[in-house]
Design a protein around this motif. Structure first.
Motif, mmCIF file in Angstrom:
data_model
loop_
_atom_site.group_PDB
_atom_site.id
_atom_site.type_symbol
_atom_site.label_atom_id
_atom_site.label_comp_id
_atom_site.label_asym_id
_atom_site.label_seq_id
_atom_site.Cartn_x
_atom_site.Cartn_y
_atom_site.Cartn_z
ATOM 1 N N UNK A 5 -0.078 -2.705 -6.900
ATOM 2 C CA UNK A 5 -0.319 -4.153 -7.621
ATOM 3 C C UNK A 5 -0.416 -5.326 -6.852
ATOM 4 N N UNK A 6 -0.930 -5.761 -5.841
ATOM 5 C CA UNK A 6 -0.974 -6.913 -5.045
ATOM 6 C C UNK A 6 -2.608 -7.474 -5.667
ATOM 7 N N UNK A 56 5.020 1.877 -1.705
ATOM 8 C CA UNK A 56 4.706 3.072 -2.436
ATOM 9 C C UNK A 56 5.047 2.596 -4.111
ATOM 10 N N UNK A 57 5.703 1.967 -3.941
ATOM 11 C CA UNK A 57 6.171 1.590 -5.500
ATOM 12 C C UNK A 57 5.499 0.677 -6.251
ATOM 13 N N UNK A 79 -5.766 1.401 -2.098
ATOM 14 C CA UNK A 79 -4.378 1.802 -3.555
ATOM 15 C C UNK A 79 -5.211 0.901 -4.518
ATOM 16 N N UNK A 80 -6.202 0.208 -5.047
ATOM 17 C CA UNK A 80 -6.686 -0.626 -6.217
ATOM 18 C C UNK A 80 -5.938 -2.079 -6.418
ATOM 19 N N UNK A 132 1.100 -0.967 -0.116
ATOM 20 C CA UNK A 132 -0.043 0.010 -0.394
ATOM 21 C C UNK A 132 1.080 0.988 0.198
ATOM 22 N N UNK A 133 0.868 1.776 -0.771
ATOM 23 C CA UNK A 133 0.978 3.355 -0.748
ATOM 24 C C UNK A 133 1.360 4.056 1.041
ATOM 25 N N UNK A 134 0.481 4.071 1.964
ATOM 26 C CA UNK A 134 0.494 4.751 3.003
ATOM 27 C C UNK A 134 -0.916 4.037 4.581
ATOM 28 N N UNK A 135 0.306 3.454 4.664
ATOM 29 C CA UNK A 135 -0.762 2.116 5.839
ATOM 30 C C UNK A 135 -0.702 2.372 6.453
ATOM 31 N N UNK A 136 -1.627 3.845 7.003
ATOM 32 C CA UNK A 136 -2.296 4.997 8.201
ATOM 33 C C UNK A 136 -3.119 5.034 7.624
#
Length: 116
Positions: A60-61, A55-56, A102-103, A12-16
């Motif tokens: 995509x998971x 973030x990278x 995040x998708x 994920x981009x940001x866990x929080x």
């Protein structure tokens, strides 16, 4: 070599930001927080989902989780505003596919009777 368990990773981009969604999805807080940017949920019959900040690779998971009553699972999430992006029935399983903020794709699947 014997594999004794599995850990499925979700970037994920940001866990929080992602954490509240996963807590609602799994119906509880994380079972473990081994690092500041990691949350993990353990399942009673084995396996873990490991949500971590990257973030990278965020978005995509894909993780498939087996449930015993897909209809009940979908119904429990609907009042929380979490709805599947699609549902499918195949020869062996029925599925509900969700996307996190995040998708990332979470697929909940229930085997059909007498298929395995």
């Amino acid at each position: 070599m014997t594999i004794t368990n599995a850990l499925a990773g979700v970037a994920v981009d940001n866990l929080a930001t992602a954490l509240p969604w996963y807590e609602q999805m799994f119906g509880r807080s994380a079972d473990a927080r081994p690092m500041a940017d990691v949350a993990e949920w353990k399942f009673s019959t084995g396996g873990w989902v490991h949500v971590f900040t990257d973030a990278d690779r965020a978005g995509a998971s894909s993780v498939t989780l087996i449930v015993d009553d897909l209809a009940a699972h979908v119904a429990a999430l609907e009042p929380l505003g979490i709805t599947p992006v699609s549902k499918r029935i195949g020869d062996y399983v029925k599925t509900a596919i969700y996307r996190d903020p995040d998708g990332n794709q979470l697929i909940f699947t229930q085997p059909l009777k007498n298929t395995y």
